[in-house]
Each structure stands twice: as structure tokens, then as C-alpha cells.
Design a protein around this motif. Structure first.
Motif, PDB file in Angstrom:
ATOM      1  N   PRO A 267       1.080  -1.673   0.212  1.00  0.00           N
ATOM      2  CA  PRO A 267      -0.233   0.166   0.225  1.00  0.00           C
ATOM      3  C   PRO A 267       0.601   1.177  -0.167  1.00  0.00           C
ATOM      4  O   PRO A 267       2.227   1.277   1.011  1.00  0.00           O
ATOM      5  CB  PRO A 267      -0.591  -0.453   1.361  1.00  0.00           C
ATOM      6  N   ASP A 268      -0.116   2.616  -0.738  1.00  0.00           N
ATOM      7  CA  ASP A 268       0.730   4.276  -1.085  1.00  0.00           C
ATOM      8  C   ASP A 268       2.107   3.781  -1.261  1.00  0.00           C
ATOM      9  O   ASP A 268       3.241   4.303  -1.270  1.00  0.00           O
ATOM     10  CB  ASP A 268       1.001   4.725   0.960  1.00  0.00           C
ATOM     11  N   GLN A 269       2.908   2.667  -2.405  1.00  0.00           N
ATOM     12  CA  GLN A 269       3.594   3.074  -3.090  1.00  0.00           C
ATOM     13  C   GLN A 269       3.713   3.361  -4.315  1.00  0.00           C
ATOM     14  O   GLN A 269       4.768   3.331  -5.821  1.00  0.00           O
ATOM     15  CB  GLN A 269       4.611   1.491  -2.161  1.00  0.00           C
ATOM     16  N   ILE A 270       2.602   4.431  -5.086  1.00  0.00           N
ATOM     17  CA  ILE A 270       2.546   4.492  -6.447  1.00  0.00           C
ATOM     18  C   ILE A 270       3.355   5.415  -6.811  1.00  0.00           C
ATOM     19  O   ILE A 270       3.638   5.480  -8.212  1.00  0.00           O
ATOM     20  CB  ILE A 270       0.967   4.782  -6.346  1.00  0.00           C
TER      21      ILE A 270
ATOM     22  N   ALA B 180      -5.544   1.338  -5.344  1.00  0.00           N
ATOM     23  CA  ALA B 180      -5.219   2.769  -6.223  1.00  0.00           C
ATOM     24  C   ALA B 180      -5.345   3.367  -7.323  1.00  0.00           C
ATOM     25  O   ALA B 180      -5.511   4.037  -7.563  1.00  0.00           O
ATOM     26  CB  ALA B 180      -3.922   4.163  -4.490  1.00  0.00           C
TER      27      ALA B 180
ATOM     28  N   SER C  90      -0.988  -1.845  -4.053  1.00  0.00           N
ATOM     29  CA  SER C  90      -0.999  -0.384  -4.200  1.00  0.00           C
ATOM     30  C   SER C  90      -2.270  -0.425  -5.436  1.00  0.00           C
ATOM     31  O   SER C  90      -2.268   0.275  -6.380  1.00  0.00           O
ATOM     32  CB  SER C  90      -0.023  -0.026  -4.894  1.00  0.00           C
TER      33      SER C  90
END
Length: 257
Positions: free
Chosen positions: A39-42, A77, A74
Motif C-alpha cells: 500500500p502507498d507505493q504508487i 489505488a 497498491s
């Protein structure tokens, strides 16, 4: 024209830095990402792709090797960022990717709570909450073993269960390259089983490695460890031998006990 780019990205957790390696495949019509990190690695993925002058809004497909948090973290997202992207996963993994079944990794982590010392339980519970935070997303195409996708010179689906039942690797015959996911990893420059304590079926994992010997593989890309340098087939044979030897030793130990 078909090209393959490795996108090594780092994540630090509890003071330890881990590198994972999503892969970009590109031809004249398609830009395909294989796995999409935690998560949150875009932003990290975007920066890594940008080194090859590739923008995330050019992505057309996302192939998921399996539903572990570091492979689909990710995903939702990315789907919001690039709504047209098609998500592809093995038919056995679809309900977990879509969230209609509980993550097998969550179930495994919850099952371990009963045997953990009390001092370790808060950390394990925090890890379970982290696993549960992964957002699901709808799968656009379910694939099965032996299916050949027509992009980037051909992408053959290789069902490699063990680490998880719906795990897949990707074989690129034109490049004689295997994108292994977590079927094998690199440790100290050598191929190894991915985190044996997290492998749900070790016997199936070994059979999957044996299956890989049927393919004309000259290059292996591991999600953990990156590109393997050396004789890929010989390295796979050595890993199978080491795994079989370890199993024999485990059986002998159990008999002694």
C-alpha cells in the motif's frame, strides 16, 4: 518490439529495508505492470517507471501473481489513478483479489496467534491489521495454466502453487524469460524458496519448481532479489535437490522424536 524493465522499489518496516521488484512489459500497444507493491507505493512505482520515460497513465494491464500484501497493496489505488487498466489474476486467486473471500495470509497470521508468546502478540496483531487494510479490486480477466496472452511477444501463464494456491509465474518464450513472482526468490545470489514459513504448501511449491524445468528458461526475474545471473536451469535443479534433501532430513528428525 517488446521490452522488459525491472522496477526495484524499497520499503522500510521495523528498521529493516526490503526491496521488491515489480516488472514492466511493453510493446507497441500495451504497457503491462506485473504486481504493484505494498500500500502507498504508487509514487515509488511512478518514479521507477519514469526512469524509462514511462508514465503510469500509459498502463493498460496489471497482472497479479498472487494476493499477498506486497503484490496487491497498491492495486486499488492504481485502478483509481488509471481506470482503464485491466486487472488479471489466476482463477483461484480472483475471490481473494476481489475481497469476496478472506485473505489466506490473514487466516494464516490469525492461526499463529494462539502459539505465539504473549510478548509477541501485539506485533502480530498489528501485522494482521496491516494485512486487512489492503483494498480489493475487481478482476477483469481470470486466467489459467497454459493460457497464452497475446501481448509483448506472448505471455504464457504458468500456475505455480505452493506459496499460495492461486500463484502464477509468467513465461515469455520470445525472451526465454520467467517472471517468477514468489515461486522462487534470490538470497545471496542463489535461488531459494520464498519465506518457507509463509509457504502454504511446501510440497506443491517444490512441484512447481520442477514444472519450471519444462520451459526453455535462460533468465529468471524474482520479485524478491531481481534478475538471477547464471545458468537458470542448473540453479533450479540445485534448488530442487536442496529442497528434497531438507525434506528427507525433516522426516528423519521427526522419526527420531
Amino acid at each position: 518490439m517488446s521490452v522488459l524493465h525491472l522496477l526495484p522499489i524499497d520499503r522500510t518496516w521495523n528498521g529493516q529495508t526490503q526491496t521488491i521488484t515489480p516488472v514492466l512489459l511493453r510493446d507497441w500497444d500495451e504497457t503491462i505492470l506485473v504486481d504493484c507493491g505494498y500500500p502507498d507505493q504508487i509514487q515509488q512505482i511512478a518514479e521507477a517507471a519514469g526512469q524509462y520515460d514511462i508514465q503510469l497513465d500509459s498502463l493498460t494491464k496489471l497482472i497479479i501473481t498472487h494476493h499477498d500484501v506486497d503484490h496487491i497493496g497498491s492495486m486499488a489505488a492504481l485502478k483509481r489513478l488509471v481506470p482503464r487498466i485491466e486487472i488479471i489474476a489466476h482463477e483461484l486467486d480472483v475471490p481473494y483479489v476481489e475481497g469476496t473471500k478472506r485473505s489466506l495470509r490473514v487466516e494464516q497470521a490469525e492461526a499463529s496467534l494462539d502459539v505465539l508468546p504473549e510478548a509477541e502478540k501485539p506485533g502480530a496483531e498489528a501485522f494482521i491489521r496491516f494485512l486487512q487494510s489492503v483494498e480489493p479490486a475487481a478482476v477483469d480477466r481470470a486466467v489459467s495454466h497454459g493460457e497464452r496472452l497475446p501481448w509483448c511477444g506472448g505471455i504464457e501463464i504458468v500456475h505455480t502453487p505452493g506459496h499460495m494456491p492461486g500463484h502464477i509465474s509468467l513465461y515469455l518464450p520470445a525472451a526465454k524469460t520467467l517472471i517468477a513472482g514468489d515461486a522462487v526468490v534470490m538470497e545471496g545470489g542463489q535461488l531459494a524458496i520464498a519465506n518457507p514459513q509463509y509457504t502454504l504448501d511446501m510440497e506443491a511449491a517444490i512441484r512447481s519448481i520442477q514444472l519450471l524445468l519444462e520451459y526453455d528458461i535462460e533468465q529468471i526475474v524474482c520479485y524478491h532479489g531481481g534478475r538471477f545471473q547464471g545458468d537458470a536451469k542448473q540453479a533450479l535443479r540445485q534448488l530442487i535437490h536442496a529442497c528434497m534433501k531438507a525434506e528427507v532430513n525433516d522426516d528423519e528428525t521427526k522419526q527420531i522424536r
